[in-house]
Design a protein around this motif. Structure first.
Motif, short mmCIF file in Angstrom:
data_model
loop_
_atom_site.label_atom_id
_atom_site.label_comp_id
_atom_site.label_asym_id
_atom_site.label_seq_id
_atom_site.Cartn_x
_atom_site.Cartn_y
_atom_site.Cartn_z
N ALA A 150 1.30 3.01 -12.09
CA ALA A 150 2.54 3.14 -11.33
C ALA A 150 3.73 2.74 -12.20
O ALA A 150 4.78 3.39 -12.21
CB ALA A 150 2.49 2.29 -10.08
N ASN B 46 -0.84 -7.81 -3.48
CA ASN B 46 -1.35 -8.85 -4.39
C ASN B 46 -0.22 -9.47 -5.20
O ASN B 46 0.36 -8.81 -6.06
CB ASN B 46 -2.38 -8.25 -5.34
CG ASN B 46 -3.73 -8.19 -4.69
OD1 ASN B 46 -3.91 -7.46 -3.72
ND2 ASN B 46 -4.66 -8.98 -5.19
N ALA C 11 -2.43 -1.10 -3.73
CA ALA C 11 -3.15 -0.49 -4.85
C ALA C 11 -4.45 0.13 -4.35
O ALA C 11 -5.04 0.96 -5.00
CB ALA C 11 -3.44 -1.53 -5.92
N LEU C 12 -4.87 -0.31 -3.19
CA LEU C 12 -6.08 0.26 -2.61
C LEU C 12 -5.68 1.38 -1.66
O LEU C 12 -4.80 1.20 -0.83
CB LEU C 12 -6.84 -0.80 -1.83
CG LEU C 12 -7.20 -2.04 -2.63
CD1 LEU C 12 -7.79 -3.08 -1.72
CD2 LEU C 12 -8.19 -1.70 -3.72
N ALA C 13 -6.32 2.51 -1.81
CA ALA C 13 -5.97 3.62 -0.93
C ALA C 13 -6.91 3.68 0.25
O ALA C 13 -6.89 4.62 1.02
CB ALA C 13 -6.00 4.92 -1.71
N GLU C 14 -7.79 2.66 0.36
CA GLU C 14 -8.77 2.72 1.44
C GLU C 14 -8.13 2.57 2.80
O GLU C 14 -7.15 1.85 2.98
CB GLU C 14 -9.82 1.63 1.25
CG GLU C 14 -10.90 2.06 0.30
CD GLU C 14 -12.04 1.07 0.34
OE1 GLU C 14 -12.67 0.96 1.40
OE2 GLU C 14 -12.28 0.43 -0.68
N ARG D 202 -4.12 0.79 -10.90
CA ARG D 202 -3.07 1.52 -10.19
C ARG D 202 -1.69 0.95 -10.50
O ARG D 202 -0.73 1.68 -10.67
CB ARG D 202 -3.32 1.47 -8.70
CG ARG D 202 -4.32 2.52 -8.28
CD ARG D 202 -4.10 2.92 -6.85
NE ARG D 202 -4.81 4.15 -6.56
CZ ARG D 202 -5.89 4.22 -5.82
NH1 ARG D 202 -6.39 3.14 -5.29
NH2 ARG D 202 -6.48 5.36 -5.61
N ARG E 65 4.55 5.32 -14.81
CA ARG E 65 5.20 6.47 -14.19
C ARG E 65 6.68 6.17 -13.90
O ARG E 65 7.57 6.98 -14.19
CB ARG E 65 4.46 6.80 -12.90
CG ARG E 65 4.96 8.05 -12.26
CD ARG E 65 3.94 8.53 -11.26
NE ARG E 65 4.56 9.49 -10.36
CZ ARG E 65 3.92 10.03 -9.34
NH1 ARG E 65 2.67 9.70 -9.09
NH2 ARG E 65 4.53 10.90 -8.57
N ARG F 159 -4.84 0.07 4.73
CA ARG F 159 -3.62 0.55 5.38
C ARG F 159 -3.58 0.08 6.82
O ARG F 159 -2.57 -0.38 7.32
CB ARG F 159 -3.59 2.07 5.40
CG ARG F 159 -3.67 2.68 4.04
CD ARG F 159 -3.69 4.16 4.20
NE ARG F 159 -4.43 4.78 3.13
CZ ARG F 159 -4.82 6.03 3.15
NH1 ARG F 159 -4.56 6.78 4.21
NH2 ARG F 159 -5.47 6.54 2.14
N LYS G 289 -0.14 3.02 -4.66
CA LYS G 289 0.25 3.14 -6.07
C LYS G 289 -0.70 4.11 -6.75
O LYS G 289 -1.88 4.11 -6.43
CB LYS G 289 0.13 1.78 -6.76
CG LYS G 289 1.14 0.76 -6.32
CD LYS G 289 0.85 -0.50 -7.11
CE LYS G 289 1.68 -1.66 -6.62
NZ LYS G 289 1.30 -2.92 -7.29
N PRO G 290 -0.30 4.90 -7.72
CA PRO G 290 1.09 5.11 -8.13
C PRO G 290 1.81 6.04 -7.16
O PRO G 290 1.18 6.85 -6.49
CB PRO G 290 0.92 5.78 -9.50
CG PRO G 290 -0.42 6.42 -9.46
CD PRO G 290 -1.26 5.61 -8.55
N ALA H 195 -9.46 -0.25 -8.94
CA ALA H 195 -8.33 0.39 -8.27
C ALA H 195 -7.09 -0.46 -8.43
O ALA H 195 -6.03 0.02 -8.85
CB ALA H 195 -8.65 0.57 -6.79
N HIS H 196 -7.26 -1.76 -8.17
CA HIS H 196 -6.07 -2.61 -8.20
C HIS H 196 -5.54 -2.79 -9.61
O HIS H 196 -4.34 -2.68 -9.86
CB HIS H 196 -6.40 -3.95 -7.58
CG HIS H 196 -5.18 -4.77 -7.39
ND1 HIS H 196 -4.30 -4.52 -6.36
CD2 HIS H 196 -4.65 -5.75 -8.13
CE1 HIS H 196 -3.29 -5.35 -6.47
NE2 HIS H 196 -3.47 -6.11 -7.54
#
Lengths: 224, 449
Positions: free
Chosen positions: B251, A53, A80-83, B247, B254, A87, A101-102, B243-244
């Motif tokens: 991040a 994004n 940012a999406l882990a879905e 995160r 961190r 990926r 992320k993170p 989530a977006h």
């Protein structure tokens, strides 16, 4: 080694740039797609860290542009999406790796180095089987130009199969190839499941894994 | 409780009831009409016979003389089954001639009903008045007949009238059946459509070409499904937006904390804590999103046949666990359940995560089938949580003293949510060898080769 980081969260990006700098990686920062295109016009990069994004569009667009112009610079997507879908899409568009992320900066560094190494290795020892390209050095594989997101054990099994392509490899032999993963013992019954996972990855391509009951498995060109 | 009757059956019963009631009324009226007709025609015969006899009376020697005419008996013979009676009485009721009867017939002028030798019969009395020189006075002629022929005639008349009516009734029932079926056909089509529909399919049911009465509930149903889908969409968007939006800053925090730590020369406790908290914030975020996603998916994702062995394998493949000894214990046969693979994966991941955090190595992951139930389990070599803690496990944000900073107690609540969604439960057993926690789900009949 010169890296381009495309990320609009400036504080995050600057932190990463500083960290990579300490680790000896020169890193340029682009906050927009436009800036990233300008950077790439004047400088050749060994790898690109790409956020999805961005203020002026999706990082996937830049990735598509690069791949369309036959630019094979390794790309690590930040998502940012882990879905899973996300990926898969990133890898489908030609990304070489992704990180959610993170993230841990040491891991980011390690993955970048691996990408660059793999890029170099690609010119060396490679086994090609139909549309499948397997890099022996780091056990990575590409199918039809797309990076396969193999787990370590999947890669280990593919390694054995492809080194002995055309021959049947017994279950026990495949199980032995997993020796050395001392953190987990999966048992011999899992071999079948790993083969199923590999088959799923090769589904629809010209590469197939054949089963001979009681003998073992063989990788080869798909029949008909 | 009895099953409610089908709409078609109800309508048919109503139609049938109406037809039966109408039939009874029509039959009664036909029977009455038949009887009237039979009575009238046989009454005429009686009257004719009585008149014939009365005509034939002559006065001879000052006394009435009856010569019974054949024609009278011919008339009466039209009812061959019936017994007849005749009697001629002079003035004062003196009997002149006649057939003997058991009982005296109490004569009345005109037609009357009485019994003839114990059998119901119909009589007529005709009076002829003589005014002669040697005889004057009334002479009564009484003629009677039992009722068999009349009843037979009434029966024939009603039966002849009722036959076509019965056929018409039957035809009406058949027509009613066809009409009801036809009228309810759209309803049947919708019922079939709904029954064949995937429970997670929220697309609108087409309402064109449907009767008005059906359009109203269907439109309401479609509106409801659209609203539900809107909610599900909003939920999905909320999850991905959260989530977006979260995160990236996490991040950044961190990275900044790590940068600060790298740049400072001496170790700082505060910085270490900041870093630790930021890391656990990332984990918490993952778990919260995972829980939201699992809850969302159990509502919206279609259930598929999943092999629990693959889930167990994925648990090992997904995350690296350096320094731990993990074993996979699976059999040769698939352990299938009907569920959502993603949700099961998240549940398994949390079970393993708990074992890694709170349990002791070595850890074993397994999938097996016990009778009708399929189990996905994780065993560690530790003693497991204390019974008091165990009872409270799985409620959201339940944190025990041992949870530490890195856990928010969401992990098990995810597992609980998954178990509940797919009709299963969570089993915990502890023995000398270790603590086993299992997600138990109803097994699916194995349909893969």
């Amino acid at each position: 080694m010169r890296i381009l980081m495309v990320e609009d969260a400036v504080d995050l990006a600057e932190g990463v740039v500083a960290h990579l700098g300490r680790a000896g990686l020169t890193c340029d920062l682009a906050e927009t797609l436009e800036a990233a295109r300008d950077c790439r016009a004047v400088q050749r990069y060994d790898a690109i860290i790409l956020d999805i994004n961005l203020p002026d569009g999706s990082g996937l667009d830049l990735l598509r542009e690069m791949r369309a112009s036959a630019d094979r610079t390794p790309v690590l997507m930040l998502t940012a999406l882990a879905e899973v879908d996300d990926r898969v899409e990133a890898l489908d568009q030609g990304a070489d790796d992704y990180l959610g992320k993170p993230f841990d900066q040491r891991e980011l560094e390690a993955r970048l180095r691996a990408l660059v190494r793999r890029d170099a290795a690609r010119k060396e020892e490679v086994i090609t089987l139909g549309s499948l390209t397997y890099v022996l050095k780091d056990r990575s594989a590409q199918l039809g130009g797309r990076q396969l997101d193999l787990t370590r054990r999947e890669a280990a099994m593919l390694d054995v199969l492809i080194r002995h392509r055309g021959q049947y490899i017994s279950k026990a032999r495949l199980y032995d190839s997993l020796y050395g993963f001392d953190d987990a013992d999966v048992g011999v019954n899992a071999i079948e499941l790993y083969i199923a996972r590999l088959r799923k990855r090769f589904a629809g391509s010209d590469v197939a894994i054949a089963t001979q009951r009681g003998v073992g498995y063989r990788i080869g060109p798909a029949d008909g | 409780m009895a099953r409610p009757r089908a709409l078609a059956t109800r309508v048919l019963w109503a139609v049938l009831t109406i037809l039966v009631l109408g039939g009874v009324l029509v039959a009664a009226s036909t029977w009455w009409n038949g009887r009237q007709a039979a009575r009238q025609s046989y009454d005429r015969i009686l009257l004719g016979a009585a008149n014939d006899i009365a005509e034939s009376i002559r006065i001879q020697n000052g006394a009435p003389l009856v010569v019974l005419p054949v024609s009278a008996f011919e008339l009466l013979a039209q009812a061959p089954e019936d017994r007849i009676h005749y009697e001629v009485r002079g003035p004062g009721g003196t009997r002149i001639t006649g057939i003997d009867t058991d009982t005296l017939i109490a004569a009345q002028p005109g037609f009357f009903d009485a019994t003839l030798n114990g059998e119901p019969a119909r009589f007529v009395q005709v009076t002829r008045r003589f005014v002669e020189r040697d005889f004057s006075g009334p002479v009564d002629v009484i003629v009677g007949q039992t009722l068999r022929a009349r009843q037979a005639m009434a029966l024939t008349l009603s039966r002849d009238a009722l036959w076509p009516m019965a056929l018409a009734g039957l035809a009406l029932v058949l027509i009613a059946w066809a009409v009801v079926r036809r009228a309810l056909a759209p309803l049947d089509a919708i019922t079939a459509d709904l029954a064949a529909r995937d429970p997670y399919d929220l697309t609108a049911i087409p309402t064109d070409d449907l009767p008005h009465e059906l359009q109203v509930p269907l439109t309401a149903l479609n509106r409801f499904m659209a609203r539900l889908e809107g909610q599900l969409d909003a939920m999905r968007n909320l999850i991905s937006d959260t989530a977006h939006q979260l995160r990236t800053p996490v991040a950044a925090i961190r990275v900044q904390a790590e940068a600060a730590q790298a740049e400072s020369d001496r170790p700082s406790r505060a910085l270490d804590r900041l870093l630790g908290r930021t890391r656990s914030l990332g984990t918490l975020l993952d778990q919260l999103l995972s829980r939201a996603l699992v809850v969302h998916r159990t509502d919206s994702a279609p259930r598929r046949v999943v092999d629990l062995r693959e889930i167990a394998l994925e648990m090992i493949e997904r995350d690296d666990h350096p320094g731990l000894s993990i074993r996979l214990e699976i059999g040769e046969d698939p352990v299938t359940v009907r569920a959502d693979a993603f949700s099961l994966g998240e549940a398994g991941r949390n079970l393993l995560g708990n074992a890694v955090r709170h349990g002791q190595s070595p850890i074993t992951i397994g999938a097996d089938r016990i009778g009708p139930e399929a189990r996905l389990w994780v065993r560690d070599s530790g003693p497991g949580p204390a019974p008091a803690v165990r009872d409270r496990l799985g409620t959201r944000f339940n944190r025990s003293a041992g949870s530490g900073e890195t856990s928010a107690g969401i992990g098990l609540s995810i597992v609980h949510a998954v178990a509940a969604a797919f009709g299963g439960r969570l089993d915990m057993t502890a023995d000398e060898t270790g603590f086993t926690i299992a997600l138990v789900l109803p097994g699916e009949e194995d349909r893969t080769c």
